[in-house]
Design a protein around this motif. Structure first.
Motif: not given
Ligand SMILES: C[S@@+](CC[C@H](N)C(=O)[O-])C[C@H]1O[C@@H](n2cnc3c(N)ncnc32)[C@H](O)[C@@H]1O
Ligand code: NI
Ligand code: NI
Lengths: 162, 162
Positions: B40-41, B64, B43-44, B11
Motif C-alpha cells: 500500500r505505502t 498485491h 504504491d503511494h 493509515l
C-alpha cells in the motif's frame, strides 16, 4: 487513487455505515458479525452497541486477543455449517443486524460467497433487520437502502428486510 | 477509540506524512521502502514520486501483484543482511528518503528492531535525507522534526539527517 487511499476510503465507509446502523438498529434482536478477521469491526460494533448480544462467526481465528468475543459468542467454523445450526438454536428471523465482511481479494469467490449466503441471510434477519456488507446481495425479501445511509456510493451496502 | 478508529487514524497519518515527505524530498537521491508488506505505502510512494528510483525491501513477499517493484528494485531477504550489501553497492549516504514501517504487534520486538536498524539508517541517509517511521528512532546524526509535518502527534515520526 493509490492502494493506501483506497484502504482509508474503505475503512472510513465501513465505520460510517456501522455508525449509521448502530443508530438505526431495532431495540431488540441479535447482532451477527460474519467474519471476525482481526476483530476491528467487531470491536467497533461492541463499543457502539454495548449491552447487545453480538455473535461473531469465524473459521480461522486470527483476531487481536482483546477482540475475541466472550464464551458462547464466538461461533467457530465455516459459516455455511455454523449459521444453519445457529438459526435452529436461536430461531428464524432473530437478528436485528448482520454485518457480512467475509470477502477476500478474489472477486469471483466473493460473488459466489454472497450468492450462497443470501438464503441464510433471508432466514436469519428479522422484519426490519439490516444487512450491511461490502457488496450488494441479491435478497428478494430485502430492499437495498444503501443510498439512505449517506455513505460513499458503491463502497458499503445496506439492505433492510421488509 | 475502537480498533477500527485507530486503524483509520494510523493509515491517515501515514498518508499525510508520505505526502509531506513527497513535497519535502531532495531532488536527487534514492528512495527506500523498508518492509513492502501488502504494498500500500509503496504504491503511494511510487505514485507521488513518479520517476524516482524506489527500492523495496522485504523478506516474505505477500504484496498485491500490482504492487511488486520492477526487476532489480525488490530487495528480497532480511534487511539486516540485504541493507549492508545495498549500501556497499549504492554507496553510503545515497538515500533521500527512507520509509521504515516494519513493525509488528510485538512492541518489544519493534523497539529492538528500531535500535538495530539505527546504525544502518545513519549510513544510508544522505545529508538532509528523511527517515519516516511508525516510531521514533535514536539517530545521533538526525533531528526529530515530526512536529514540523503537521501530522497527528505520536502517530508517525520524521527524522532529518543534519
Ligand atoms: C475481511 S476479513 C473480516 C475483517 C473484519 N471485518 C475486521 O474488520 O477485522 C474476512 C474474514 O472472514 C472469514 N471467513 C471467510 N469465509 C468464511 C467462512 N465461510 N466461514 C467462516 N469465516 C469465514 C475469514 O477467515 C476472514 O477472517
Ligand atoms: Ni421466514
Ligand atoms: Ni557516514
Amino acid at each position: 487513487m493509490t492502494r493506501l487511499d483506497s484502504a482509508i476510503r474503505r475503512l472510513t465507509a465501513q465505520r460510517d455505515v456501522l455508525d449509521w446502523a448502530s443508530r438505526e438498529i431495532a431495540p431488540s434482536g441479535l447482532v451477527l458479525e460474519l467474519g471476525l478477521g482481526n476483530g476491528r469491526t467487531y470491536d467497533h460494533l461492541r463499543t457502539r452497541l454495548a449491552g447487545r448480544e453480538i455473535f461473531a462467526f469465524e473459521r480461522c481465528l486470527a483476531a487481536h486477543p482483546d477482540c475475541i468475543p466472550p464464551d458462547g459468542r464466538l461461533i467457530f467454523g465455516d459459516i455455511f455449517e455454523t449459521l444453519p445450526i445457529f438459526i435452529e438454536k436461536h430461531g428464524e428471523h432473530s437478528a436485528a443486524l448482520v454485518h457480512a465482511d467475509i470477502g477476500s481479494g478474489d472477486e469471483e469467490l466473493n460473488r459466489a460467497l454472497a450468492r450462497d449466503l443470501s438464503p441464510l441471510i433471508e432466514r436469519v434477519l428479522q422484519p426490519g433487520g439490516l444487512l450491511i456488507a461490502d457488496r450488494a446481495f441479491d435478497l428478494p425479501s430485502c430492499r437495498d437502502i444503501s443510498a439512505q445511509t449517506g455513505v460513499l456510493k458503491n463502497r458499503y451496502f445496506v439492505h433492510r428486510r421488509e
